[in-house]
Structures are given as structure tokens and as C-alpha cells.
Motif scaffolding. Structure first.
Motif, PDB file in Angstrom:
ATOM      1  N   MET A  11      -3.153  10.093   0.716  1.00 45.81           N
ATOM      2  CA  MET A  11      -3.733  10.653   1.926  1.00 45.81           C
ATOM      3  C   MET A  11      -3.128   9.957   3.132  1.00 45.81           C
ATOM      4  O   MET A  11      -2.629   8.838   3.027  1.00 45.81           O
ATOM      5  CB  MET A  11      -5.265  10.498   1.933  1.00 45.81           C
ATOM      6  N   GLY A  12      -3.148  10.626   4.276  1.00 45.77           N
ATOM      7  CA  GLY A  12      -2.660   9.987   5.492  1.00 45.77           C
ATOM      8  C   GLY A  12      -1.380  10.608   6.008  1.00 45.77           C
ATOM      9  O   GLY A  12      -0.801  11.518   5.421  1.00 45.77           O
ATOM     10  N   ASN A  13      -0.927  10.072   7.108  1.00 46.99           N
ATOM     11  CA  ASN A  13       0.220  10.606   7.854  1.00 46.99           C
ATOM     12  C   ASN A  13       1.500   9.876   7.442  1.00 46.99           C
ATOM     13  O   ASN A  13       2.204   9.295   8.259  1.00 46.99           O
ATOM     14  CB  ASN A  13      -0.021  10.447   9.355  1.00 46.99           C
ATOM     15  N   GLY A  49      -8.293   9.877   7.696  1.00 51.22           N
ATOM     16  CA  GLY A  49      -9.310  10.422   6.822  1.00 51.22           C
ATOM     17  C   GLY A  49     -10.492   9.492   6.702  1.00 51.22           C
ATOM     18  O   GLY A  49     -10.738   8.665   7.576  1.00 51.22           O
ATOM     19  N   ALA A  50     -11.228   9.603   5.605  1.00 47.90           N
ATOM     20  CA  ALA A  50     -12.483   8.890   5.429  1.00 47.90           C
ATOM     21  C   ALA A  50     -12.293   7.622   4.601  1.00 47.90           C
ATOM     22  O   ALA A  50     -11.475   7.564   3.685  1.00 47.90           O
ATOM     23  CB  ALA A  50     -13.511   9.789   4.757  1.00 47.90           C
ATOM     24  N   TYR A 155     -14.702   5.648  14.115  1.00 45.34           N
ATOM     25  CA  TYR A 155     -15.196   4.323  13.736  1.00 45.34           C
ATOM     26  C   TYR A 155     -14.289   3.257  14.313  1.00 45.34           C
ATOM     27  O   TYR A 155     -13.089   3.490  14.514  1.00 45.34           O
ATOM     28  CB  TYR A 155     -15.245   4.195  12.203  1.00 45.34           C
ATOM     29  N   TYR A 156     -14.842   2.087  14.561  1.00 48.44           N
ATOM     30  CA  TYR A 156     -14.068   1.002  15.159  1.00 48.44           C
ATOM     31  C   TYR A 156     -14.403  -0.312  14.461  1.00 48.44           C
ATOM     32  O   TYR A 156     -15.492  -0.483  13.904  1.00 48.44           O
ATOM     33  CB  TYR A 156     -14.344   0.901  16.657  1.00 48.44           C
ATOM     34  N   VAL A 157     -13.457  -1.247  14.491  1.00 49.64           N
ATOM     35  CA  VAL A 157     -13.627  -2.501  13.764  1.00 49.64           C
ATOM     36  C   VAL A 157     -14.324  -3.553  14.620  1.00 49.64           C
ATOM     37  O   VAL A 157     -14.118  -3.627  15.830  1.00 49.64           O
ATOM     38  CB  VAL A 157     -12.284  -3.049  13.241  1.00 49.64           C
TER      39      VAL A 157
END
Length: 213
Positions: A11-13, A49-50, A155-157
Motif C-alpha cells: 500500500m502507499g505511493n 492509508g490507514a 492524524y498527527y504524531v
């Protein structure tokens, strides 16, 4: 130029990251083979993604140990979800444990916050935003404080150790860490592969970085 492996966990870019790295002169392999990742000179961990799917895919592809080893032993760049997955825990998907490589949690932007102009803060945080550097680092060489990068995330860290924070940005009332650095590891919430000249400069710096500060 040393070999750079982009982690493929399904998954991902991946291709856009690989193409941007090739553009700045890297010899790039996209691979989900733990042996290839272990043999790489430097590793990039991208993702979109998630969080739950990310952690599940890493486990399902037998990649957890290879990612942990790379993040502790060679120049390592996490991007977006590849940053969030490094922390202990994420609120996403009802609560998901991360890899625990960086102490801290991943939290969601609150919905419905009213901005000074009366509009509601949009979630996800999507588009261009400025970053504020907290210190200098070789991967950010030649990148000015206040430069714009491209973000897409809800979401953020929140790292436990403020010393790990390399840059911050703001979305509404929330000032959050948008880049972390510790030893041989650097990770960004923004997407350098989508951030034009500043992003390409960051990637060029990474592929020439020896993992020390």
C-alpha cells in the motif's frame, strides 16, 4: 550512488516516491523482500492509508523485523504513514499499536474546530503548509525555515521526547511535529515527493546522507 530501497508492503505511493528519488540521482529498488531491505544502503518507508492496514501488511509480509533493523542501523526515511507507524500507538482504527521505534502516540485532529474567520477547520489536513525548523539537520540542508511542503493526513504524531522533533507546523489551533530525527532516522509527515523543489532537495540530501548528524 548507494542503493536505496523503497519498502513495498502492499500500500502507499511507492512509485511516485521511487521516481522522485531517481530524479535526484538515487539507484532505487522497490521491494517487499526482507533480505533486499536488509542489504540496502539506505531505506525509505513511505505510506498512505490507514494505520491498522499498514501494521497488518507489515506483519503479513514478514517485514516488521527488517524495518526495525533498518531504522536502527542505516540511513532511514519515513514518509507520512511511514512516520506514524514508527510510534508506539495510534488512535486510528479504534487504537492500533505501532512499531514502537519512537516513543509517543498518534492522535486525530478534532473535527469542527472554528477558525478565526468563522470557517471550520478541515480534516483531513490537505494541501500546502509551512514548516518551522527546530534545529538544523543534514537532510534539511539548504531548506529554509518557513518553506512550504505538501500534507495529506487526519492524524498527527505526538512524540514523548521533544528532542526528537525536527520541525513543526500548524493546522488550526494544533501545532504538531511534522518531522522527527534521531540518529540515523528521519521521518516526515509531509510528502517530499509531492513538494516540488524543497521536497526534491530533501530527498537529494537524504540519498547523500551517511546517517550521522
Amino acid at each position: 550512488m548507494a542503493d536505496t530501497v523503497v519498502i513495498d508492503f502492499g500500500m502507499g505511493n511507492l512509485r511516485s516516491v521511487a521516481k522522485a528519488l531517481e530524479h535526484v540521482g538515487a539507484r532505487v529498488t522497490v521491494s517487499g523482500d526482507p533480505a533486499v531491505i536488509r542489504a540496502a544502503d539506505r531505506v525509505v518507508f513511505p505510506g498512505q492509508g490507514a494505520m491498522g492496514a499498514c501494521v497488518s501488511r507489515l506483519a503479513g509480509h514478514g517485514l516488521e523485523d527488517a524495518v526495525r533493523e533498518a531504522a536502527s542501523s542505516k540511513p532511514f526515511l519515513g514518509i507520512c504513514l511511514g512516520l506514524q507507524a514508527l510510534l508506539d500507538f495510534s488512535e486510528e482504527d479504534g487504537g492500533v499499536p505501532g512499531l514502537g521505534l519512537v516513543a509517543g502516540q498518534v492522535r486525530r485532529f478534532a473535527d469542527g474546530e472554528i477558525q478565526p474567520g468563522g470557517e471550520r477547520r478541515k480534516v483531513p489536513h490537505m494541501g500546502w503548509n509551512q514548516i518551522g525548523l527546530t534545529r538544523r539537520h543534514p537532510v534539511f540542508a539548504g531548506i529554509a525555515d518557513g518553506v512550504w511542503f505538501y500534507f495529506v493526513h487526519s492524524y498527527y504524531v505526538c512524540p514523548a521526547d521533544e528532542a526528537a522533533v525536527l520541525a513543526r507546523t500548524r493546522h488550526g489551533s494544533t501545532a504538531f511535529a511534522c518531522a522527527l530525527a534521531r540518529g540515523n532516522l528521519v521521518a516526515t509527515q509531509f510528502h517530499p515527493e509531492k513538494s516540488h523543489h524543497a521536497g526534491l532537495r530533501l530527498l537529494a540530501n537524504f540519498v547523500n546522507w551517511d546517517g550521522t548528524t
